[in-house]
Enzyme design. Structure first.
Site, short mmCIF file in Angstrom:
data_model
loop_
_atom_site.label_atom_id
_atom_site.label_comp_id
_atom_site.label_asym_id
_atom_site.label_seq_id
_atom_site.Cartn_x
_atom_site.Cartn_y
_atom_site.Cartn_z
N GLU A 268 -13.64 -1.00 1.68
CA GLU A 268 -13.13 -2.31 1.21
C GLU A 268 -11.73 -2.44 1.76
OE1 GLU A 268 -14.81 -4.52 -0.32
OE2 GLU A 268 -16.50 -3.45 -1.20
N CYS A 302 -6.18 -8.48 -1.53
CA CYS A 302 -6.97 -8.45 -0.29
C CYS A 302 -7.53 -9.84 -0.02
CB CYS A 302 -8.09 -7.42 -0.40
SG CYS A 302 -9.06 -7.61 -1.89
P1 NAD Z 1 -3.21 1.93 2.03
O1 NAD Z 1 -4.21 1.89 3.13
O2 NAD Z 1 -1.81 2.27 2.37
O3 NAD Z 1 -3.67 2.99 0.90
C1 NAD Z 1 -4.90 2.84 0.22
C2 NAD Z 1 -5.34 4.19 -0.32
O4 NAD Z 1 -5.74 5.01 0.77
C3 NAD Z 1 -4.25 4.96 -1.06
O5 NAD Z 1 -4.82 5.66 -2.15
C4 NAD Z 1 -3.76 5.92 0.01
O6 NAD Z 1 -3.17 7.07 -0.54
C5 NAD Z 1 -5.06 6.25 0.70
N1 NAD Z 1 -4.96 6.73 2.07
C6 NAD Z 1 -4.21 6.22 3.06
N2 NAD Z 1 -4.42 6.92 4.20
C7 NAD Z 1 -5.32 7.88 3.90
C8 NAD Z 1 -5.93 8.95 4.63
N3 NAD Z 1 -5.63 9.14 5.91
N4 NAD Z 1 -6.81 9.75 3.99
C9 NAD Z 1 -7.12 9.54 2.70
N5 NAD Z 1 -6.57 8.58 1.95
C10 NAD Z 1 -5.68 7.76 2.54
O7 NAD Z 1 -3.29 0.50 1.29
P2 NAD Z 1 -2.36 -0.09 0.15
O8 NAD Z 1 -1.05 -0.46 0.74
O9 NAD Z 1 -2.38 0.77 -1.04
O10 NAD Z 1 -3.17 -1.42 -0.22
C11 NAD Z 1 -3.12 -2.60 0.50
C12 NAD Z 1 -4.31 -2.74 1.43
O11 NAD Z 1 -5.53 -2.60 0.70
C13 NAD Z 1 -4.39 -4.12 2.05
O12 NAD Z 1 -4.79 -3.99 3.39
C14 NAD Z 1 -5.47 -4.82 1.22
O13 NAD Z 1 -6.10 -5.89 1.89
C15 NAD Z 1 -6.40 -3.68 0.98
N6 NAD Z 1 -7.26 -3.94 -0.17
C16 NAD Z 1 -8.57 -4.25 0.07
C17 NAD Z 1 -9.41 -4.56 -1.00
C18 NAD Z 1 -10.83 -4.94 -0.77
O14 NAD Z 1 -11.60 -4.89 -1.73
N7 NAD Z 1 -11.24 -5.32 0.43
C19 NAD Z 1 -8.91 -4.52 -2.30
C20 NAD Z 1 -7.58 -4.18 -2.51
C21 NAD Z 1 -6.76 -3.89 -1.43
#
Ligand code: NAD
Length: 520
Positions: A268, A302
């Protein structure tokens, strides 16, 4: 924001100033060596709220081993009984709705109404999952062989890893954990490092239910850094499904790492959502939807509206009215009930927004409104900004990206075909909307050659979805679906069963294969 108010929220949710980063069900991992402390800062004040001692490698191992053992027992519990557990979790969340909502606001900066709305979403999905616990249906098929019966059934999958983004620190857990729980799975939750306290609060709220049903090890939490927890979880063969919510960059890493071990991932990821506004629409409705979609949650959903694709004949009037509306938005302390827009999650997010505004200007865009840093009296260290309205072209590199901040790009069009082409011409494919009174435009938007997104709305904005539908998007949004409809299937494994109740052994496709016969 008074210090004693923060302390009372934490106390009510049983959060001490330093908690332990690994917990299975009700037990904090106190026996383990303490890792490095992770401090959760509130974007509202810029001040620390509380620290969490992060899990070390052996904590992770203990949690996943315990989850595996719990699965052996839990999967044998009838699904409707698992539904009862989820019903009680929903009730526990009802009782703590305000408190948990307040903590979400404090930790993410979203306004109180949205913080509590997030808890309501958890309650709704709990109700949905309870019903689902009696509806995990498989199909029956007619066998091509005589005296044979064929059907399919759905079995629990095992341990589900849940990685969540900061902006929905509670609801996304529930979409996954509560549906997975009725399916008979156990979960290991790795929250965003920006919102560990909400994750701890959830574990505390559900703890009495976990105790009552003696299901320690079904709902697990591990708070730790990427190398120790994140990467390990992706590579862990004991975890057949990793559900990951976050940026597209993160999703690519998850997809490739999990695929390398032929595991399943449910992605997602980011959106670049647009509303097409046609010349015949109800402009007032379109304006209200745009305002909530672009400014709500400070543009950190998102599904936030990032692009308005509007007929050139009404563009200037729409922009002028939008500027007037933006001027009336109260920005500041999200705990204040009159505030409509709180801060961004942190200073890095603020800098990213300022850089995006600069890039837009360099690429030829016109900043019509806002896009500046804002100092809020009494909250000088919070990450506040003014939301931006920017006239731009769809092909500008900055418009093609998701900037996780309240920047709204206005793009004009002349024909509806052109509007659709612009709409789909971005790498992401999450949420989309058209505001129109024309049945032809509406149907074209929803047709095979219309919106290419996972969510397509008519006279409703892009932001905010009901839990009853399957939620997710295409292209760089990752292709996953969770929450309602039949999204539960990814949390289970499908098994096709064929039973021969006759006295012969006919082969499929009419193949004859025995000592005397000929092979066809
Ligand atoms: P992010 O990608 O920085 O982090 C998201 C999660 O992934 C965190 O728990 C982070 O610790 C983890 N993570 C990051 N890199 C990783 C790796 N290499 N291995 C394992 N885990 C890892 O995102 P954010 O800044 O927390 O959130 C914003 C983003 O999330 C935006 O792009 C938004 O659109 C997206 N989002 C999407 C949805 C959806 O349902 N499509 C919902 C909410 C947020």
């Amino acid at each position: 924001m008074e210090k004693h108010h923060i302390e009372s929220i934490l106390k009510d949710l049983d959060i001490q100033s330093v908690n332990y980063g690994a917990t299975t069900g009700t037990t904090w991992g106190r026996i383990h060596t303490l890792g490095k402390e992770l401090v959760s800062y509130s974007p509202v004040t810029g001040q620390p709220i509380a620290g969490v001692v992060q899990a070390q490698a052996h904590d992770y191992e203990a949690v996943v081993s315990k989850a595996g053992a719990a699965f052996e027992k839990y999967r044998m519990m009838p699904a409707p009984r698992r539904g009862e557990i989820v019903r009680e979790i929903g009730n526990a969340l009802r009782e703590k709705k305000q408190r948990l909502g307040a903590l979400i606001s404090l930790e993410t900066g979203k306004i109180r109404a949205e913080g509590e709305g997030e808890v309501q979403e958890m309650i709704d999905i709990a109700d949905f999952a309870v019903g689902l616990s009696r509806q995990l249906y498989g199909l029956t098929m007619h066998s091509e062989r005589p005296f044979h019966r064929m059907y399919e059934q759905w079995h629990p999958l095992g341990i589900v890893g849940i990685i969540t983004a900061f902006n929905f620190p509670a609801a996304v857990w529930s979409w996954n954990a509560l549906v997975a729980a009725v399916c008979g799975d156990v979960v290991v939750f790795k929250p965003s490092s920006k919102t560990p306290l909400t994750a701890i609060a959830i574990q505390n709220i559900i703890a009495p239910v976990v105790d009552k049903y003696d299901i320690d090890g079904v709902f697990n939490l591990v708070i730790g850094n990427r190398a120790v927890v994140g990467d390990t979880l992706l590579q862990d063969r004991r975890i057949p499904l990793v559900s990951a919510t976050g940026s597209t960059a993160m999703g690519k890493k998850v997809a490739t790492t999990v695929a390398a071990r032929l595991g399943r991932s449910l992605l997602e990821l980011g959106g670049n959502n647009a509303i097409i506004v046609t010349e015949d629409c109800d402009m007032n409705m379109a304006l209200r939807a745009t305002l909530f979609g672009a400014v709500g949650t400070a543009g950190q959903r998102c599904t936030s509206t990032r692009r308005i694709i509007i007929h050139n004949s009404i563009k200037d009037r729409f922009v002028q009215q939008l500027v007037n509306a933006y001027g009336q938005i109260r920005i500041g302390d999200p705990m204040d009930p009159y505030t409509l827009m709180g801060p961004l999650i942190d200073d890095t997010a603020k800098q990213v927004m300022m850089q995006a505004i600069e890039a837009a200007r360099d690429q030829g865009a016109t900043i019509v409104y806002g896009g500046t840093a804002l100092t809020v009296e009494g909250l000088e260290n919070g990450s506040y900004v003014t939301p931006a309205i920017v006239e731009a072209e769809n092909h500008y590199p900055i418009v093609q990206e998701e900037t996780f901040a309240p920047i709204l790009y206005i793009i004009g069009y002349d024909t509806f075909d052109q509007a659709l082409a612009l709409h789909n011409d971005v790498p992401q494919g999450l949420s989309s909307a058209v505001f129109t009174s024309s049945m032809k435009y509406q149907e074209q938007f929803l047709s095979h050659r219309g919106s290419d997104c996972g969510i397509a709305n008519v006279n409703i904005g892009t932001s905010g979805a009901e839990i009853g539908g399957a939620f997710g998007g295409e292209k760089e949004t990752g292709g996953g679906r969770e929450s309602g409809s039949d999204a539960w299937r990814i949390y289970m494994r499908r098994q096709t069963n064929t039973i021969n109740w006759g006295d012969d052994l006919p082969l499929a496709q009419g193949i004859v294969f025995d000592i005397k016969g000929e092979e066809k």
